[in-house]
Write a protein that holds these residues in place. Structure first.
Motif, short mmCIF file in Angstrom:
data_model
loop_
_atom_site.label_atom_id
_atom_site.label_comp_id
_atom_site.label_asym_id
_atom_site.label_seq_id
_atom_site.Cartn_x
_atom_site.Cartn_y
_atom_site.Cartn_z
N LEU A 259 0.69 -1.08 0.03
CA LEU A 259 -0.26 0.26 0.24
C LEU A 259 1.13 1.04 -0.38
O LEU A 259 1.76 1.25 0.89
N GLY A 260 0.89 2.16 -0.76
CA GLY A 260 1.68 3.48 -1.11
C GLY A 260 0.87 4.47 -0.06
O GLY A 260 -0.56 4.29 0.68
N THR A 261 1.58 3.82 0.84
CA THR A 261 1.92 5.26 1.85
C THR A 261 2.66 6.77 1.98
O THR A 261 1.94 7.34 3.65
N ASN A 262 3.05 7.25 1.34
CA ASN A 262 4.24 8.40 1.99
C ASN A 262 4.94 8.11 2.44
O ASN A 262 5.44 9.16 3.36
N LEU A 263 5.40 6.84 3.12
CA LEU A 263 6.38 6.13 4.44
C LEU A 263 7.83 6.97 3.81
O LEU A 263 8.58 6.48 3.37
N VAL A 264 8.28 7.83 5.06
CA VAL A 264 9.62 8.26 5.30
C VAL A 264 10.16 8.16 6.65
O VAL A 264 9.34 7.94 7.75
N PRO A 265 11.15 8.67 7.15
CA PRO A 265 12.77 7.98 6.50
C PRO A 265 12.61 6.62 5.47
O PRO A 265 13.27 6.79 4.82
N GLY A 266 11.94 5.93 6.48
CA GLY A 266 12.44 4.60 6.01
C GLY A 266 11.54 3.69 6.95
O GLY A 266 11.49 3.79 8.06
N LEU A 267 11.37 2.01 6.35
CA LEU A 267 10.48 1.17 7.26
C LEU A 267 11.93 0.97 8.64
O LEU A 267 13.11 1.20 7.88
N HIS A 268 11.78 0.75 9.70
CA HIS A 268 12.57 0.82 11.07
C HIS A 268 13.78 1.71 10.95
O HIS A 268 13.94 1.70 12.08
N HIS A 269 13.11 2.77 10.93
CA HIS A 269 14.45 4.54 11.61
C HIS A 269 13.29 4.61 12.50
O HIS A 269 11.84 5.05 12.37
N PRO A 270 13.81 4.81 13.77
CA PRO A 270 13.26 5.31 14.95
C PRO A 270 12.28 6.56 14.96
O PRO A 270 11.29 6.49 15.02
N ASP A 271 12.08 7.38 13.39
CA ASP A 271 11.29 8.51 12.94
C ASP A 271 10.10 8.25 11.88
O ASP A 271 9.80 9.05 11.96
N MET A 272 10.26 6.79 11.17
CA MET A 272 9.41 6.88 10.34
C MET A 272 7.91 6.88 10.34
O MET A 272 7.34 6.72 11.74
N HIS A 273 7.02 7.70 9.36
CA HIS A 273 6.01 8.32 9.53
C HIS A 273 5.05 8.17 8.50
O HIS A 273 5.95 7.72 7.30
N PHE A 274 4.01 8.30 8.30
CA PHE A 274 3.40 8.24 6.95
C PHE A 274 1.28 8.71 6.78
O PHE A 274 1.56 9.20 7.95
N ASP A 275 1.70 9.46 5.70
CA ASP A 275 0.39 9.29 5.50
C ASP A 275 -0.80 8.91 6.17
O ASP A 275 -1.26 7.15 5.40
N LEU A 276 -0.96 8.66 7.09
CA LEU A 276 -2.54 8.18 7.60
C LEU A 276 -3.48 8.11 6.63
O LEU A 276 -4.36 7.00 7.29
#
Length: 367
Positions: free
Chosen positions: A331-348
């Motif tokens: 699923l496209g979510t605009n997830l940044v800065p990357g999976l498993h990054h402590p600051d990972m976030h995406f468009d809810l």
């Protein structure tokens, strides 16, 4: 609007590590029961959950799977759990889809099973669910994962994500302690561990294969600075796009470690900490997902199949139960800065799209 964001915000604030998802699983099971689904808790004596919608009409058994666990991080020197792989989003989407499918009477034949599994990050959750009989009667199973921005943006989805096999090997290297002023009386485990890392780096498989191996943890400390250390522990991460080459890669890495430290008079005990198989995806399942994506996002939202060096324990379901047709989408979510990054976030806002795609999939199989 659905309840997906309400579920997400609650689950996001209670991250729990694998097999410790006590609050998470309790919340999900409670929500499913309130909606009217039949719920079985504690699958295989774990936090795993299976919920069911039975149409009462003969037909296939379809399963939707979500993972529940968070990742362990050390942030500012403090160990903690944090949802940096999106499993809170996965659980929210599948939970919401289940609630709405029951409310709308969308399951018109066969049965729908909803799996909430623990410990995906440990590579053990799917196995626990399989061993607990969660998919013994399942004909087809769908799973999904939120995708990084560079792969897929909001308004897009991938019908099949081809994950790699992954193995994590740990070597405990034993030397002989000695005073640093008399190193000839000992065997330096640190030197041996360094040699093992270099030996593994010289491994070559066929250039036509997609694989990698790298050391990811190195622990060695004699407790003082003037002693030769007698023990070191090193962890390697192994990846392969196919399951066959992974067997060869594990053999080569193990022998490289053992032989290289033996040359210095040390010994190595090599164990597999965890492993996950490469993707095994069924064409029929992928075709259903592809059609569902088009239903929700149109042709412009449908991307091609993606290959990733990441790994997913979801694929234990078709590996351990070969008759089960598995589909896994992104699923496209605009997830940044990357999976498993402590600051990972995406468009809810993308989570609502995930709910709709899963509901469309169910309608095509059980509608």
């Amino acid at each position: 609007m659905s309840n997906v964001l309400e579920h997400y915000h609650y689950l996001h604030e209670i991250p729990e590590l694998g097999f410790e998802e006590i609050k998470t699983s309790a919340y999900i099971a409670d929500q499913l029961e309130k909606a009217g689904l039949k719920v079985t808790r504690g699958i295989n004596n774990t936090t795993g959950i299976v919920a069911e919608i039975d149409s009462g009409v003969p037909g296939p058994v379809l399963a939707l799977r979500a993972d529940m666990d968070a990742l362990g991080h050390i942030i500012d020197g403090v160990p903690c759990a944090r949802h940096t792989c999106g499993h809170d989003g996965h659980s929210s989407v599948v939970l919401t889809a289940a609630q709405e499918l029951l409310k709308e009477g969308a399951v018109k034949r066969g049965r729908l099973k909803i799996l909430f599994q623990p410990a995906e990050e440990l590579g053990a959750g799917a196995l626990a669910m399989v061993e607990g009989g969660a998919i013994d009667d399942v004909d087809m199973i769908f799973g999904f994962h939120v995708r990084p921005l560079e792969e897929c943006v909001v308004g897009q989805a991938v019908p099949a994500v081809l994950y790699s096999a992954c193995s994590t090997l740990e070597a405990t290297i034993k030397g002989q302690p000695a005073h640093a002023a008399r190193p000839h009386l000992g065997v330096n485990a640190l030197d041996a561990a360094v040699q093992a890392v270099q030996a593994v780096n010289t491994i070559h498989l066929s250039p036509g294969l997609n694989w990698s191996v790298k050391a990811t943890r190195f622990l060695c400390d004699a407790g003082v600075t003037n002693s030769v250390p007698d023990e070191a522990r090193v962890v390697w991460d192994l990846r392969s796009q196919e399951n066959g080459p992974m067997v060869l890669l594990k053999e080569k890495v193990t022998q490289a470690i053992i032989n290289s430290v033996a040359a210095l008079g040390a010994q190595a005990d090599v164990v597999v900490l965890k492993e996950m198989p490469a993707a095994e995806i069924h064409d029929e399942a992928t075709a259903i997902i592809r059609d569902a994506i088009v239903d929700v996002l149109g042709e412009d939202g449908l991307l091609d199949t993606k290959t990733t060096p990441g790994s997913e324990d979801f694929f234990y379901y078709p590996v351990k139960r070969p008759g089960v047709k598995a589909g896994f989408w992104g699923l496209g979510t605009n997830l940044v800065p990357g999976l498993h990054h402590p600051d990972m976030h995406f468009d809810l806002n993308s989570l609502e799209i995930g709910v709709k795609i899963f509901k469309s999939c169910v309608g095509k199989v059980l509608g």
